[in-house]
Design a protein around this motif. Structure first.
Motif, short mmCIF file in Angstrom:
data_model
loop_
_atom_site.label_atom_id
_atom_site.label_comp_id
_atom_site.label_asym_id
_atom_site.label_seq_id
_atom_site.Cartn_x
_atom_site.Cartn_y
_atom_site.Cartn_z
N LEU A 1 -3.70 11.48 -9.76
CA LEU A 1 -2.70 10.53 -9.26
C LEU A 1 -2.48 10.75 -7.77
O LEU A 1 -2.37 9.81 -6.99
N ALA A 2 -2.44 12.04 -7.37
CA ALA A 2 -2.22 12.35 -5.95
C ALA A 2 -3.40 11.83 -5.12
O ALA A 2 -3.20 11.24 -4.06
N TYR A 3 -4.63 12.04 -5.60
CA TYR A 3 -5.81 11.59 -4.84
C TYR A 3 -5.79 10.07 -4.68
O TYR A 3 -6.11 9.54 -3.61
N THR A 4 -5.43 9.37 -5.76
CA THR A 4 -5.37 7.91 -5.66
C THR A 4 -4.27 7.49 -4.69
O THR A 4 -4.44 6.55 -3.90
N GLY A 5 -3.14 8.22 -4.73
CA GLY A 5 -2.05 7.93 -3.80
C GLY A 5 -2.50 8.11 -2.36
O GLY A 5 -2.21 7.28 -1.49
N ILE A 6 -3.26 9.19 -2.10
CA ILE A 6 -3.77 9.44 -0.75
C ILE A 6 -4.66 8.29 -0.30
O ILE A 6 -4.58 7.82 0.84
N PHE A 7 -5.49 7.79 -1.22
CA PHE A 7 -6.38 6.67 -0.91
C PHE A 7 -5.58 5.45 -0.45
O PHE A 7 -5.89 4.81 0.56
N PHE A 8 -4.48 5.16 -1.18
CA PHE A 8 -3.64 4.03 -0.79
C PHE A 8 -2.96 4.30 0.55
O PHE A 8 -2.77 3.38 1.36
N GLY A 9 -2.60 5.56 0.80
CA GLY A 9 -1.99 5.91 2.08
C GLY A 9 -2.95 5.67 3.24
O GLY A 9 -2.55 5.16 4.29
N MET B 1 0.84 -1.20 0.00
CA MET B 1 0.00 0.00 0.00
C MET B 1 0.87 1.25 0.00
O MET B 1 0.65 2.19 -0.76
N TRP B 2 1.90 1.25 0.86
CA TRP B 2 2.79 2.41 0.96
C TRP B 2 3.65 2.54 -0.28
O TRP B 2 3.90 3.65 -0.74
N PHE B 3 4.13 1.41 -0.80
CA PHE B 3 4.97 1.48 -2.00
C PHE B 3 4.16 2.02 -3.18
O PHE B 3 4.63 2.87 -3.93
N SER B 4 2.92 1.53 -3.32
CA SER B 4 2.08 2.01 -4.42
C SER B 4 1.79 3.48 -4.25
O SER B 4 1.85 4.25 -5.20
N MET B 5 1.46 3.87 -3.01
CA MET B 5 1.18 5.27 -2.74
C MET B 5 2.36 6.13 -3.17
O MET B 5 2.20 7.13 -3.85
N LEU B 6 3.57 5.69 -2.77
CA LEU B 6 4.76 6.48 -3.07
C LEU B 6 4.98 6.60 -4.58
O LEU B 6 5.31 7.68 -5.08
N LEU B 7 4.77 5.47 -5.30
CA LEU B 7 4.97 5.52 -6.75
C LEU B 7 3.93 6.42 -7.41
O LEU B 7 4.24 7.17 -8.34
N LEU B 8 2.68 6.35 -6.92
CA LEU B 8 1.63 7.20 -7.48
C LEU B 8 1.94 8.68 -7.21
O LEU B 8 1.78 9.53 -8.08
N LEU B 9 2.40 8.97 -5.98
CA LEU B 9 2.72 10.35 -5.64
C LEU B 9 3.93 10.85 -6.42
O LEU B 9 4.00 12.01 -6.81
#
Lengths: 74, 220
Positions: free
Chosen positions: B78-86, B45-53
């Motif tokens: 992309l940022a909103y999706t990253g936040i969701f994963f975060g 989840m964190w890795f995906s978030m980081l890559l999306l951000l």
């Protein structure tokens, strides 16, 4: 091509599903074929399949609207 | 179909992750026990978030360079999706913490940094909502985004390593490198990161397309 497919299929092969669990770093044989872990795997897989189908459905729908807007503009 | 190959790779990776994540061999460790399998679900989840951000930051830089509205849409979604994963990362981490550390939350540097980082990105969303002027919104949020990302990386990867921390991979506390079966776990962990990231990109891609449609409708 066949070798590639065989390789990917082998990744999904889980011998320990029915015989292996590891204890203290060593692999020991235990009878896990009737511990029903596979039920959980199946349930999660079904849920995930549902999510994927739902995403596909939204994807198609957005695609349809995109086409509509495109034809409206021209 | 040719445009969708990456979605297929993501979905197959995740089926692989689910199957092997539950049934694969794991090292037997005290306290962690079977919960070590969270490595395939919480950590990605964190890795995906980081890559999306990261991708979001790249598009923010692109936007400032070329001033294309499209880049602003891509960066923000992309940022909103990253936040969701975060958010998912925080929630799953709390469950794991409760069952291994005995508490939902501790004032651990890694945890607090992650929380501060998430608040920074909540501020990004609020900032965007607060500005009505479209061009101003795009410019200011792009600049904010470009500054937020490096700070976030420092917060969750650098600062926790400088002090003592309960969280694996920080403050002299090793990550999963220590385990006997680390290579077997890697074989599941990396596809897991790939799969969750591609799923995140798929969701972001849908959001971007919807946003573009909204924009066209609003212009007419």
């Amino acid at each position: 091509m066949k070798a590639v497919i065989a390789f990917f299929l082998s990744l999904f092969h889980t011998p320990n599903l029915d015989m292996l669990t590891s204890v203290q770093g060593t692999v020991t044989e235990t009878d896990t074929s009737d511990n029903k872990l596979f039920v959980v795997v199946a349930v999660v897989a079904v849920i995930f399949t549902g999510i994927v189908l739902y995403l596909l459905f939204i994807d198609k729908k957005v695609g349809r609207i995109e086409k509509q807007i495109h034809s409206d503009k021209s | 179909m040719y445009k969708h190959w990456w979605k297929l790779i993501g979905v197959v990776s995740l089926y692989y992750t689910i199957l092997r994540g539950f049934t694969g061999e794991i090292p037997h460790l005290p306290i962690l026990e079977e919960s070590i399998r969270n490595l395939y679900f919480h950590v990605p989840m964190w890795f995906s978030m980081l890559l999306l951000l990261l991708a979001s930051t790249v598009y923010s830089i692109k936007f400032l360079g070329k001033n294309k509205p499209e880049h602003d849409i891509i960066a923000s979604e992309l940022a909103y999706t990253g936040i969701f994963f975060g958010i998912l990362g925080i929630c799953t981490g709390m469950i794991w913490a409760k069952n291994t550390w005995g508490t939902w939350w501790t004032n651990d540097p890694k945890l607090n940094s992650a929380a501060i980082g998430m608040l920074m990105y909540f501020a990004y969303a609020i900032l965007r909502d607060a500005i009505d002027d479209v061009e101003k919104k795009a410019r200011i949020s792009a600049v904010y985004n470009i500054f937020a990302f490096p700070v976030f990386v420092v917060l969750i990867f650098v600062l926790p390593r400088l002090t003592a921390s309960l969280h694996p991979g920080n403050g002299g506390n090793p990550g999963f490198n220590q385990y006997d079966l680390d290579n077997k776990m890697r074989l599941i962990f990396y596809p897991a990161v790939l799969g969750w990231t591609l799923l995140g990109l798929w969701i972001a891609h849908l959001r971007i397309r919807v946003k573009k449609i909204e924009k066209i409708i609003n212009e007419n």
